[in-house]
Design a protein around this motif. Structure first.
Motif, PDB file in Angstrom:
ATOM      1  N   GLY A 286       0.766  -1.236   0.000  1.00 36.34           N
ATOM      2  CA  GLY A 286       0.000   0.000   0.000  1.00 36.34           C
ATOM      3  C   GLY A 286       0.799   1.290   0.000  1.00 36.34           C
ATOM      4  N   VAL A 287       2.085   1.220   0.370  1.00 39.27           N
ATOM      5  CA  VAL A 287       2.871   2.462   0.473  1.00 39.27           C
ATOM      6  C   VAL A 287       2.934   3.227  -0.854  1.00 39.27           C
ATOM      7  N   PRO A 288       3.190   2.571  -2.017  1.00 37.65           N
ATOM      8  CA  PRO A 288       3.205   3.327  -3.274  1.00 37.65           C
ATOM      9  C   PRO A 288       1.881   4.035  -3.571  1.00 37.65           C
ATOM     10  N   LEU A 289       0.762   3.387  -3.252  1.00 35.96           N
ATOM     11  CA  LEU A 289      -0.548   4.004  -3.487  1.00 35.96           C
ATOM     12  C   LEU A 289      -0.711   5.253  -2.616  1.00 35.96           C
ATOM     13  N   ILE A 290      -0.347   5.159  -1.345  1.00 42.07           N
ATOM     14  CA  ILE A 290      -0.448   6.314  -0.454  1.00 42.07           C
ATOM     15  C   ILE A 290       0.474   7.433  -0.937  1.00 42.07           C
ATOM     16  N   THR A 291       1.693   7.059  -1.331  1.00 38.14           N
ATOM     17  CA  THR A 291       2.665   8.053  -1.797  1.00 38.14           C
ATOM     18  C   THR A 291       2.175   8.761  -3.052  1.00 38.14           C
ATOM     19  N   LEU A 292       1.566   7.997  -3.973  1.00 38.25           N
ATOM     20  CA  LEU A 292       1.042   8.606  -5.199  1.00 38.25           C
ATOM     21  C   LEU A 292      -0.093   9.579  -4.874  1.00 38.25           C
ATOM     22  N   LEU A 293      -0.954   9.200  -3.951  1.00 34.93           N
ATOM     23  CA  LEU A 293      -2.031  10.103  -3.542  1.00 34.93           C
ATOM     24  C   LEU A 293      -1.466  11.396  -2.949  1.00 34.93           C
ATOM     25  N   ARG A 294      -0.412  11.271  -2.170  1.00 32.77           N
ATOM     26  CA  ARG A 294       0.219  12.466  -1.584  1.00 32.77           C
ATOM     27  C   ARG A 294       0.801  13.359  -2.682  1.00 32.77           C
ATOM     28  N   LYS A 295       1.427  12.739  -3.707  1.00 30.54           N
ATOM     29  CA  LYS A 295       1.991  13.514  -4.810  1.00 30.54           C
ATOM     30  C   LYS A 295       0.900  14.225  -5.603  1.00 30.54           C
ATOM     31  N   VAL A 296      -0.194  13.521  -5.857  1.00 33.88           N
ATOM     32  CA  VAL A 296      -1.291  14.125  -6.621  1.00 33.88           C
ATOM     33  C   VAL A 296      -1.918  15.260  -5.824  1.00 33.88           C
ATOM     34  N   PHE A 297      -2.122  15.061  -4.514  1.00 35.36           N
ATOM     35  CA  PHE A 297      -2.722  16.101  -3.681  1.00 35.36           C
ATOM     36  C   PHE A 297      -1.837  17.344  -3.652  1.00 35.36           C
ATOM     37  N   GLU A 298      -0.536  17.136  -3.635  1.00 38.94           N
ATOM     38  CA  GLU A 298       0.405  18.255  -3.559  1.00 38.94           C
ATOM     39  C   GLU A 298       0.279  19.199  -4.741  1.00 38.94           C
ATOM     40  N   ILE A 299       0.009  18.651  -5.934  1.00 41.25           N
ATOM     41  CA  ILE A 299      -0.060  19.506  -7.125  1.00 41.25           C
ATOM     42  C   ILE A 299      -1.496  19.852  -7.512  1.00 41.25           C
ATOM     43  N   SER A 300      -2.469  19.368  -6.743  1.00 41.61           N
ATOM     44  CA  SER A 300      -3.870  19.613  -7.094  1.00 41.61           C
ATOM     45  C   SER A 300      -4.341  20.940  -6.506  1.00 41.61           C
ATOM     46  N   SER A 301      -5.482  21.381  -6.974  1.00 44.75           N
ATOM     47  CA  SER A 301      -6.079  22.611  -6.462  1.00 44.75           C
ATOM     48  C   SER A 301      -7.591  22.525  -6.643  1.00 44.75           C
ATOM     49  N   GLY A 302      -8.278  23.363  -5.903  1.00 41.03           N
ATOM     50  CA  GLY A 302      -9.722  23.480  -6.087  1.00 41.03           C
ATOM     51  C   GLY A 302     -10.490  22.197  -5.889  1.00 41.03           C
ATOM     52  N   GLN A 303     -11.190  21.771  -6.937  1.00 41.80           N
ATOM     53  CA  GLN A 303     -12.094  20.623  -6.848  1.00 41.80           C
ATOM     54  C   GLN A 303     -11.380  19.342  -6.427  1.00 41.80           C
ATOM     55  N   ALA A 304     -10.197  19.106  -6.974  1.00 38.51           N
ATOM     56  CA  ALA A 304      -9.485  17.870  -6.663  1.00 38.51           C
ATOM     57  C   ALA A 304      -9.113  17.808  -5.182  1.00 38.51           C
ATOM     58  N   LYS A 305      -8.629  18.915  -4.629  1.00 32.37           N
ATOM     59  CA  LYS A 305      -8.281  18.945  -3.205  1.00 32.37           C
ATOM     60  C   LYS A 305      -9.520  18.701  -2.348  1.00 32.37           C
ATOM     61  N   GLU A 306     -10.623  19.334  -2.720  1.00 35.34           N
ATOM     62  CA  GLU A 306     -11.850  19.177  -1.954  1.00 35.34           C
ATOM     63  C   GLU A 306     -12.352  17.733  -2.023  1.00 35.34           C
ATOM     64  N   CYS A 307     -12.184  17.099  -3.168  1.00 37.56           N
ATOM     65  CA  CYS A 307     -12.579  15.697  -3.333  1.00 37.56           C
ATOM     66  C   CYS A 307     -11.799  14.809  -2.367  1.00 37.56           C
ATOM     67  N   VAL A 308     -10.501  15.047  -2.250  1.00 38.31           N
ATOM     68  CA  VAL A 308      -9.665  14.245  -1.353  1.00 38.31           C
ATOM     69  C   VAL A 308     -10.098  14.457   0.090  1.00 38.31           C
ATOM     70  N   ARG A 309     -10.281  15.715   0.481  1.00 41.05           N
ATOM     71  CA  ARG A 309     -10.661  16.000   1.871  1.00 41.05           C
ATOM     72  C   ARG A 309     -12.009  15.361   2.216  1.00 41.05           C
ATOM     73  N   LYS A 310     -12.945  15.436   1.273  1.00 39.90           N
ATOM     74  CA  LYS A 310     -14.281  14.907   1.531  1.00 39.90           C
ATOM     75  C   LYS A 310     -14.252  13.398   1.740  1.00 39.90           C
ATOM     76  N   ARG A 311     -13.380  12.695   1.018  1.00 35.87           N
ATOM     77  CA  ARG A 311     -13.345  11.231   1.104  1.00 35.87           C
ATOM     78  C   ARG A 311     -12.453  10.717   2.230  1.00 35.87           C
ATOM     79  N   LEU A 312     -11.385  11.423   2.545  1.00 34.23           N
ATOM     80  CA  LEU A 312     -10.402  10.883   3.489  1.00 34.23           C
ATOM     81  C   LEU A 312     -10.557  11.401   4.910  1.00 34.23           C
ATOM     82  N   LEU A 313     -11.216  12.533   5.086  1.00 38.87           N
ATOM     83  CA  LEU A 313     -11.371  13.093   6.431  1.00 38.87           C
ATOM     84  C   LEU A 313     -12.777  12.822   6.961  1.00 38.87           C
ATOM     85  N   PRO A 314     -12.900  12.640   8.268  1.00 43.59           N
ATOM     86  CA  PRO A 314     -14.229  12.376   8.847  1.00 43.59           C
ATOM     87  C   PRO A 314     -15.191  13.533   8.592  1.00 43.59           C
ATOM     88  N   SER A 315     -16.417  13.189   8.304  1.00 48.34           N
ATOM     89  CA  SER A 315     -17.439  14.213   8.070  1.00 48.34           C
ATOM     90  C   SER A 315     -18.052  14.640   9.401  1.00 48.34           C
TER      91      SER A 315
END
Length: 468
Positions: A286-315
């Motif tokens: 699982g480490v490569p998958l987590i690392t890739l998600l971190r890389k994508v989040f780092e360069i994302s903005s707007g909708q993509a960042k909000e999508c990650v927060r909505k799915r990974l953080l408690p509501s």
């Protein structure tokens, strides 16, 4: 022809086959079908290194290379490549022999030939041979540019992407196509790992890799399939060079949502025995998958960042209970981030959640509760000021509800704490007080702890009242 059932030892049979094939390449005295049969038999023997030494010598490897890359009979060449791939896998020292014999360029040329023959078998075998040899060569730069391997790899990945190009098509690759794709992505990962200065040569593969990721049917355990190797292939690439492909204008969240879907399928609850296999596999891969998600989040903005927060953080809805108690993806990630069954991945998961919280300690604690956040903050040497904890204790969610900064649970949903004495009779209270008095006296007599009986202390302070 020697066989396994003959009385001769395995070693002598292997040596006889190697000798026959060496002579055959020089004089071509075997009919094609007998040559293929001899190579097939050698392949069976070579699956076990025990008493197969003649295959792994310099002469044995050279003989296989000649049949694989210099012969005119394609069936024999493919069979020789199978023998060679087995040898390179089983006996790593043979990889250096392969390089010293100078067959790397011929293997690269063989890799690109699959396009002419439309043969996934050739891509699979040549890709595997090149993948294994990457561990034994310092000439990768020559491979990429002079031998044109970078071009051939990009072409191969684009060709696999075309399988998924039809809109609303459910077409999926054949088993052989999938195996070939796996070897190609493994080769791409190794090359970008060992030659990171040349990752820009593979930027044009990024769109096809994400297309395959999004349109490929996901199995129930994605990290047991070619999806895991696809994730690895993306890991070392410069995603910032293709922002329009990572976050396409028609749906900027599609790729990151797909990665989260892979994560969702890969993560189980540590408290569920049925998820043991899933979590063991995730902790291994699982480490490569987590690392890739971190890389994508780092360069994302707007909708993509909000999508990650909505799915990974408690509501806010999940704050009805202490965080990490439910079955949502956010809850399972919190459970794994502190679980003993996820020794490899738990630190990476905690780091992912920290970064999704804008790498802000206060926001991190607000999102996941101090109970889950404290471990990462401690290991990272980050101290949360007492004033910040006091501020968190008075903060609220989007509904205006205050929440417990340690558990993350909304305060109005916490169970009321009852006074343990409220339901006791006077006689029960007296018996409990007597029991505690005796217990403290026993502890005091041991001398281990310097302690004063609270009843005795209350007596000296005049806090006892005479009752009728």
């Amino acid at each position: 022809m020697a066989t396994l059932s003959d009385n001769k030892s395995k070693l002598s049979q292997v040596q006889a086959l190697v000798d026959i094939l060496k002579v055959d390449f020089r004089v071509h005295d075997l009919p094609p079908e007998k040559r293929v049969a001899a190579l097939e038999e050698l392949k069976v023997f070579g699956r076990d290194a025990n008493q197969s030494d003649p295959i792994f010598t310099r002469e044995g490897i050279e003989m296989l290379c000649k049949h694989a890359f210099e012969g005119t009979d394609n069936k024999s060449a493919l069979e020789a490549m199978r023998c060679l791939a087995n040898a390179l896998l089983i006996a790593p020292e043979t990889r250096h022999i392969f390089v010293e014999l100078g067959y790397a360029e011929k293997a690269v040329n063989r890799y690109q030939r699959y396009r002419q023959n439309d043969s996934s078998h050739e891509e699979f075998l040549a890709g595997r041979i090149l993948f294994l040899v990457t561990y034994a060569t310092a000439d990768l730069l020559k491979w990429l540019e002079e031998y044109k391997l970078a071009k051939y790899l990009n072409d191969a990945i684009m060709r696999h992407g075309k399988i998924y190009s039809k809109v609303n098509s459910n077409e999926q690759p054949s088993a052989m196509q999938d195996m070939a794709f796996t070897e190609t992505t493994k080769l791409l990962f190794n090359i970008t790992h060992f030659a990171p200065e040349k990752v820009d040569l593979f930027s044009r593969s990024i769109p096809s890799l994400f297309k395959i990721l999004c349109r490929r049917t996901l199995p129930s355990l994605p990290l047991q399939s070619s999806i895991a190797h696809l994730v690895n292939a993306l890991l070392n690439l410069d995603l910032s060079s293709q922002p329009g492909c990572v976050f396409p204008s028609f749906d900027p969240t599609c790729n990151v949502a797909r990665l989260i879907r892979v994560l969702d399928l890969s993560v189980g609850s540590p408290n569920d025995n049925h998820d043991d296999q899933r979590n063991r596999l995730f902790d291994e891969a699982g480490v490569p998958l987590i690392t890739l998600l971190r890389k994508v989040f780092e360069i994302s903005s707007g909708q993509a960042k909000e999508c990650v927060r909505k799915r990974l953080l408690p509501s806010d809805e999940q704050r009805k209970d202490p965080l990490g108690k439910g079955g949502s993806l956010a809850s399972r990630l919190l459970q794994l981030s502190t679980s003993a069954v996820a020794l490899n991945t738990r630190q990476h998961l905690a780091s992912l959640l920290f970064e999704v919280s804008n790498s802000n300690p206060e926001e991190f604690v607000r999102n996941v509760g101090y109970g889950y956040a404290s471990g990462l903050l401690l290991s990272a040497g980050v101290q949360l000021p007492q004033s910040a904890l006091e501020d968190l204790s008075t903060s609220s969610d989007t509904f205006g509800r205050s929440f417990n900064p340690v558990t993350g649970q909304a305060l109005d949903r916490e169970p009321e704490l009852k006074d343990p004495l409220s339901e006791m009779s006077e006689e029960e209270k007296e018996r409990e007080a007597e029991r505690l008095f005796v217990l403290f006296e026993r502890i005091k007599r041991t001398g281990v702890v310097d302690i004063q009986n609270p009843v005795e202390k209350a007596l000296h302070e005049g806090r006892f009242e005479e009752l009728d």
